[in-house]
Design an enzyme around this catalytic site. Structure first.
Site, PDB file in Angstrom:
ATOM      1  N   CYS A 110     -50.114 -38.575  14.550  1.00  0.00           N
ATOM      2  CA  CYS A 110     -48.911 -37.867  13.632  1.00  0.00           C
ATOM      3  C   CYS A 110     -48.793 -37.990  12.364  1.00  0.00           C
ATOM      4  O   CYS A 110     -48.371 -37.372  11.433  1.00  0.00           O
ATOM      5  CB  CYS A 110     -47.637 -38.123  14.333  1.00  0.00           C
ATOM      6  SG  CYS A 110     -47.739 -37.922  16.103  1.00  0.00           S
ATOM      7  N   HIS A 244     -41.379 -36.409  10.537  1.00  0.00           N
ATOM      8  CA  HIS A 244     -42.001 -36.048  11.677  1.00  0.00           C
ATOM      9  C   HIS A 244     -41.329 -35.454  12.687  1.00  0.00           C
ATOM     10  O   HIS A 244     -40.116 -36.081  13.033  1.00  0.00           O
ATOM     11  CB  HIS A 244     -42.989 -37.095  12.014  1.00  0.00           C
ATOM     12  CG  HIS A 244     -43.812 -36.829  13.397  1.00  0.00           C
ATOM     13  ND1 HIS A 244     -44.547 -35.732  13.387  1.00  0.00           N
ATOM     14  CD2 HIS A 244     -43.926 -37.507  14.560  1.00  0.00           C
ATOM     15  CE1 HIS A 244     -44.988 -35.673  14.498  1.00  0.00           C
ATOM     16  NE2 HIS A 244     -44.788 -36.949  15.381  1.00  0.00           N
ATOM     17  N   ASN A 274     -43.597 -31.430  19.243  1.00  0.00           N
ATOM     18  CA  ASN A 274     -44.081 -32.245  18.267  1.00  0.00           C
ATOM     19  C   ASN A 274     -45.669 -31.697  18.196  1.00  0.00           C
ATOM     20  O   ASN A 274     -46.342 -31.840  19.210  1.00  0.00           O
ATOM     21  CB  ASN A 274     -43.943 -33.654  19.077  1.00  0.00           C
ATOM     22  CG  ASN A 274     -44.671 -34.535  18.359  1.00  0.00           C
ATOM     23  OD1 ASN A 274     -45.302 -34.550  17.474  1.00  0.00           O
ATOM     24  ND2 ASN A 274     -44.707 -36.211  18.798  1.00  0.00           N
TER      25      ASN A 274
END
Ligand code: ACO
Length: 319
Positions: A110, A244, A274
């Site tokens: 990520c 994030h 996500n």
């Protein structure tokens, strides 16, 4: 420091899967997913390739920046897996866009897009590049066990792009890694070696959710503190935070720690889940295209992910 953001783009798969849809696949509910994570729906790949999405996002970012393919000196693609093991997703996309430049992928889960900012900064500072195309794409749906309710409800697929040009928009950049091979892990596809005697592993993401949660809150706060300190700014001088998008509760914890008002913290987790390295650049593109950012605005981008990796960047918006 070395660059400013000249253009952004994004491209998402057409199929949206809602929490209710998932409740017909695994033992879960819209209520559980919404209250534990903030997610309502996510996009998943069906017949699209990642290359179609990165090409669309890349074209959009180049057009937004007013940059021609021949002006690009470096193409980086943040991804855990492209359409092919080789060539890299950066090379596949460069071919579609008519770019001839050094091109390679960056796997830092990520945090990978923010790692790419760091690599682009190094190339620019050393005089090896003046205009850089950053791509990102993630096919999370292809690394999930769709019978595991603890992971399959969390992720989404997507692609995005950012064009960087030499300039003074980067106010600070920090990256870190606390190596850990167990907290979040997806085994590789084993292939069919006739010599292999090891047991084949299923390609499925495993995550220790609670340990990741603790790592996320601590590291996110630490990276934000360092990025602010290096930029010589305090949290109240930041116009927008683009965190994030792993879990709204993690974002809320960081928001409280820095006493940042709700309207300054941008999110899209409700619509897209996500998307790993792709979450922040999609958020950046959506808000840039809506005219949210004004020239001179200070943006704080912060990410964490498998590895365990983390990074934060402070950028002055100069478009
Ligand atoms: N629906 C219903 N119940 C569920 C689901 C689901 N989808 N998933 C788990 N549960 C159950 C569990 O089985 C457990 O039941 P039990 O109490 O009977 O054993 C209960 O819900 C609680 O489970 P927890 O895992 O304790 O739930 P938690 O509140 O910790 O939330 C979550 C889980 C959302 C994963 C959270 O831990 C989290 O967000 N962690 C961080 C994830 C993250 O940041 N990832 C980023 C990196 S990803 C990357 O790098 C690729």
């Amino acid at each position: 420091m070395s660059f400013y953001i000249a253009g952004t783009g994004s491209a998402l798969p057409k199929k949206s899967v809602t929490n209710d849809d998932l409740s017909h696949i695994v033992d879960t509910s819209d209520e559980w997913i919404r209250t534990r994570t903030g997610i309502r729906e996510r996009r998943v790949l069906t017949d699209e390739t990642l290359t179609e999405l990165t090409t669309k996002a890349g074209k959009s970012a180049l057009a937004d920046a007013g940059v021609k393919p021949e002006e690009i000196d470096l193409v980086l693609c943040a991804t855990m897996r492209g359409d092919t093991i080789t060539p890299s997703q950066a090379c596949l996309t460069a071919a579609e866009l008519g770019i001839q430049a050094v091109s390679f992928d960056v796997n830092a889960a990520c945090s990978a897009m923010l790692y790419c900012f760091g690599i682009a900064d190094a190339f620019m500072q050393s005089g090896k590049a003046e205009t850089v195309l950053l791509l990102t794409c993630e096919a999370m749906s292809k690394q999930l066990d769709w019978s595991d309710r603890s992971t399959c409800v969390l992720f989404g697929d997507g692609a995005a792009a950012v064009v960087l040009r030499k300039g003074k928009g980067l106010l600070s950049h920090t990256m870190t890694c606390v190596p850990n091979g167990k907290m979040i892990r997806t085994p590789s596809h084993d292939g069919d070696s006739i010599f292999s005697t090891s047991e084949k592993q299923k390609v499925a993401l495993h995550m220790d959710g609670q340990e990741t949660y603790k790592f996320a809150v601590t590291t996110m706060v630490g990276q934000m503190e360092k990025a602010l300190l290096d930029a010589g700014l305090t949290a109240d001088q930041i116009d927008y935070v683009l965190p994030h998008q792993a879990n709204l509760r993690i974002i809320d914890a960081a928001k409280k720690r820095f006493k940042i008002p709700d309207e300054k913290v941008l999110t899209n987790i409700a619509s897209f889940g996500n998307m790993s390295s792709t979450s922040i650049p999609v958020l950046l593109d959506e808000n840039a295209k809506q005219g949210k950012f004004k020239k001179g605005d200070k943006l704080l981008l912060v990410a964490f992910g498998a590895g365990m990796t983390a990074a934060a960047t402070v950028i002055e918006w100069q478009k």
